[in-house]
Design an enzyme around this catalytic site. Structure first.
Site, mmCIF file in Angstrom:
data_model
loop_
_atom_site.group_PDB
_atom_site.id
_atom_site.type_symbol
_atom_site.label_atom_id
_atom_site.label_comp_id
_atom_site.label_asym_id
_atom_site.label_seq_id
_atom_site.Cartn_x
_atom_site.Cartn_y
_atom_site.Cartn_z
ATOM 1 N N GLY C 296 0.808 -1.215 0.000
ATOM 2 C CA GLY C 296 0.000 0.000 0.000
ATOM 3 C C GLY C 296 0.834 1.255 0.000
ATOM 4 C CE LYS C 297 5.585 0.319 3.087
ATOM 5 N NZ LYS C 297 6.827 -0.393 3.441
ATOM 6 C CB VAL C 298 4.704 2.334 -4.859
ATOM 7 C CG1 VAL C 298 4.970 2.749 -6.289
ATOM 8 C CG2 VAL C 298 5.770 2.889 -3.935
#
Lengths: 349, 349, 349, 349
Positions: C296-298
């Protein structure tokens, strides 16, 4: 996953044209930095030194899949501008990719993330992020078989057979921007020491199978003999190597072979290798050029390993040397003629 | 830097003996971990599946310098215990290293930090951290020339010539622990598709040069034809590959070649590759086995890439399979006989 | 081996000036090729998209030794031309190399083959092929201690301390081409999440040791809090990453941290990483940006891994974007001000 | 692609137990081979030398994701058997993975080929071929915040905070096989120099945000100061490093820091690094230990780089030393006590 073949094979790989860019100042700036930029700069300068050195013959070694990756025109420009005197390559570059494109086919842009099982079902072959229509590759195999069928049944070096491929293209080719064609026309020898290990292998297996008692053969010893002869004739040599593998080993070995034949053959005076491999596994591809010195093959004075990938590094190296224009004073050595003369001599004797 | 040759060449490389260790529990533990330990475990299990599969013929591919690195006995044990049915290799492993040692010579432990110019002066050749007496290598070259001189002047596959090298060793060899010798005695074919690219090349260039009009040739097409024949005969196959390069490509290609010859040849059912290369440069050595699936060469069901160096990984993989003892139920396939029979048939016809 | 220190430290590293070259057409040509040249081109275009996207704040991550390698001016040009809004780096780049040069010292060209024991005896430190005068590095350590001694004893983020370093340079610096100085003047935050892991650490250890009861501290949580605040303020973000390590992880993590603080923070919309690492060891540096999506970061829409070395790739990527001139329409975001305001608010309350 | 979370998170990673295998003869055989097998053997022997050397304190450096990959028990066995005296690590290993498992959570086996967008939707985080339940990771973050909330608001080194995590586990932990717990109980210091760069960062950002005026801080300078103190106390030291990054740099730097503080601190006498990185990009992770010698950090007499992946190499190195049993004569150094004593002294003064 179902695949739309026409859509997948729609964006062609376009070959980079180094004559359109100025790399000279960039490379000269990189020389003042560090790490691989400096190694790249030093390698480019050594290649240019080879071109400036009147006595140096230049052998270009090509491993990997460079032609399908868009580097064909770089190599054709080297041929056209007397920037190379002999080529040693994997079969993929010369047959599956260059000869293939010369027949009118193309490579296409894909992605490393495609579903390979679906590609197989659609007869599409993948090389990392590029795609090939497998049906077209079969036509390439067949053309090799046709050429073989048209030739006298004797032992050929790969170089001799590739010359015949060039002759064929001069008549039947559909794209004049071809390494095989231009090397043929400029009398530059092209060696593929593992010649069966590509589309040529498929064509020649068909040729031999259909002509059990009357077929040509590819004598890999003859390749080695011819390249050694070239070394003896050339004396001073430099190696510009993209990747490692058989081409690197083969080209390095001729120094020793020449010596064994009693000729006075100096070490390769210049050597530059572009590779992403390293020395950790003891394999030749990533072995340092210093290691090659222990074998009596390469001098350590002008050698440079460049740890980079060829699609980025090769245009910069060759582009730099193109921009320096030392090649304008070089003559074509037309080394294919030394084999023809020898052949003629043998025939007359 | 001056070098004491005798001192440098004093610590011999000793070949690891996998029959002395228990790898079974270790590999089965590694299967429950992650990263390359798990890949290694999965690869070892796939190799063992090949041995368990009654219908599967096993092709071992060898690139790099494995024999000089101490892996010779691993390969000899595979031959002796019916754990392999055909070998495809670089010339270095088979000629410069295995045949060389069978003549009574040794490899020595050195260091990657030695001065290569000094080594050259002392006629010592370096491979990463191992050393070779160059004078002994020249004897190896000469022996190849002698064998060639003793044979009828015709076109040989590398396999045929290597059989002759085995026959020679049976008479003249000094070390029975030899891949060339044991493969000869067990009728296991050994292919070196780029046969000139090693000590054999030096010997054969001398042979051809001294016998301009009456020499043998090495037909690389015949190699490809024979290995394809083997595939057609074997039908189901598995590949165990150490490194990439020509052996990997060559062995993968036979599926396509068999198809082109009209035979029904399934994809390689199993494929395991140990390599330190990766896919970033688009070259074959590091290309994934999934990519090979797009080419119609390898099935994706039982495939495993292991990113590791072979001196560590190969003993563990083969040692695991050795410990599992599925090989005790395998028969020797003696594939060399299919070529002999064909030859006999041709002669009788 | 004895060493002449003055001679070894005579060829200075000169920083490459991307404003002098035209990379636009080159990159656009490379886009039509394959392998890393295409990845490089796609990455450069994504970086340019970040600059064109009015809503996107750009975070530059720097690992490795880029400044000593000649990339300082590339980064200074990014700062001067509003091509970057925040920097996350290793301490080496910011303190040992940029701040060090701003004090008037230089890096020198060496070779990876020098004798390290001899270098140690001569107080010369080596980074691959570059050299540093260790005595000058000690002055850099001392200057950090002096700055710390001059500051109130409280908990600082690395960003706050680096601002003080910028303030110091404005008074005492000897080279205006400095990341620390220019970022200070343009109010661009610079974070070094592992701040003790460099010359700053040496200086600060001396500071704390000599002032046992009255010293400042570097609170790494504050760093993370501030960068998260920046993300919340910026909302849409893009990452341009040279190398991996702590800067990559740290900058990726702020999306999750913002979420945990109850803010609506979108994934990093754009992400480009230049690295020579690969994913085989499961470590973050070589982990793919797709893997970062699972966390769920990039976002995966505009992400590109480029397998290349930064000294070659960074000038081409930034040079391309410089040439496209989208930056001419960008305003400086001066994110340092959000922390100052907050501080002011806290003080006033 | 839709994903069944329960099914994906069903095969747990199981930690390898080196006490169950005999690595002694295997490693001693590998010592007589070449390439990385020999490097591995030499590295294992150097580690065993550290254990035999009565005066040598051993610092273990851990980068990458080793604990989630199944190496936790190897490290716990080192702690339990006095085979390590201090640990320097990335936060991932210590907090997200070890502390996380000690709370009763697990890591799961996955595959590098899963669809990361689908994983994100299912709140599953991926590390190469392992999977984590993101919801459980959030509990880990919260637990860190709880611990922070329970502590006096002052500046902590990461080591001090990790001690508190150990104390917490002694009360509330669900798995006694924990690095954090066992190190706490054995008084072995654990440093995480970039402590915010992991789950701890998330927890501590929440702590500081909810307690604006009354929160603890993590002083990275204190970490460096404490590890330097340990070096001064220990005098002779050896480094066993898995991966590079901040832990490698941090642990190497303490030699210089000790010197700057006026202490007589010898170079690290022994140094072994396992890595898949190489020196080509000039970054620290792959820089050779010889390079570290130029910086006055590491002696070159007993140093060894091993180019291998840790999941394979670490069990073999530690397993070898375990089997050699030199550790049976080692006493626990309990270095945590030197900081407590100092603290006590400071309090009493």
């Amino acid at each position: 996953m179902s695949i739309n073949k026409a859509e997948l094979l729609s964006r062609t790989v376009k070959h980079i044209d180094i004559t359109q860019f100025d790399f000279v100042n960039l490379i000269e700036s990189m020389e003042h930095t560090a790490f691989q930029a400096r190694n790249l700069a030093r390698g480019a300068k050594i290649y240019n030194q080879m071109l400036e050195d009147k006595n140096c013959s230049i052998i270009l070694c090509l491993a990997g899949s460079l032609v399908s990756a868009g580097l064909k025109k770089v190599i054709v420009d080297m041929i056209d501008n007397n920037m190379v005197d002999a080529i040693v390559s994997t079969g993929a570059n010369i047959v599956d990719q260059d000869f293939f494109e010369a027949l009118g086919f193309k490579h296409y842009q894909g992605s490393p993330h495609l579903d390979d099982t679906a590609l197989q079902a659609a007869s599409i072959d993948r090389i990392y992020d590029t795609l090939i229509d497998e049906d077209e590759l079969r036509i390439c195999d067949d053309t090799i078989a046709d050429i073989a069928n048209s030739l006298p049944a004797k032992a050929y070096s790969s170089r001799e057979f590739i010359q015949e491929m060039g002759r064929y293209l001069e008549q039947n080719g559909k794209d004049p921007q071809s390494i095989v064609l231009r090397a043929y026309q400029k009398n530059i020898p092209v060696f593929v020491p593992a010649f069966s290990d590509c589309s040529a292998g498929f064509g020649l297996v068909m040729h031999q199978t259909t002509r059990q008692d009357n077929h040509l053969t590819i004598d890999s010893v003859k390749d080695f003999r011819e390249l050694t002869q070239l070394k003896i004739k050339a004396r001073e040599t430099g190696l510009l190597m993209m990747g490692g593998g058989v081409p690197k080993n083969f080209a390095q070995d001729i120094v020793v072979a020449a010596e064994l034949l009693g000729a006075e053959a100096p070490l390769h005076k210049y050597a530059v290798q572009v590779t992403v491999a390293d020395e950790r596994d003891g394999a030749l591809s990533g072995s340092t050029l210093r290691e090659a010195c222990s074998w009596g093959k390469v001098s350590v004075v002008y050698e440079q390993m460049i740890f980079a990938e060829a699609t980025i590094a090769m245009p910069m190296i060759v582009g730099y040397a193109y921009g320096k224009r030392a090649w304008t004073n070089r003559k074509s050595r037309e080394y294919n003629k030394i084999f023809a003369e020898q052949h003629k001599a043998a025939t007359e004797a």
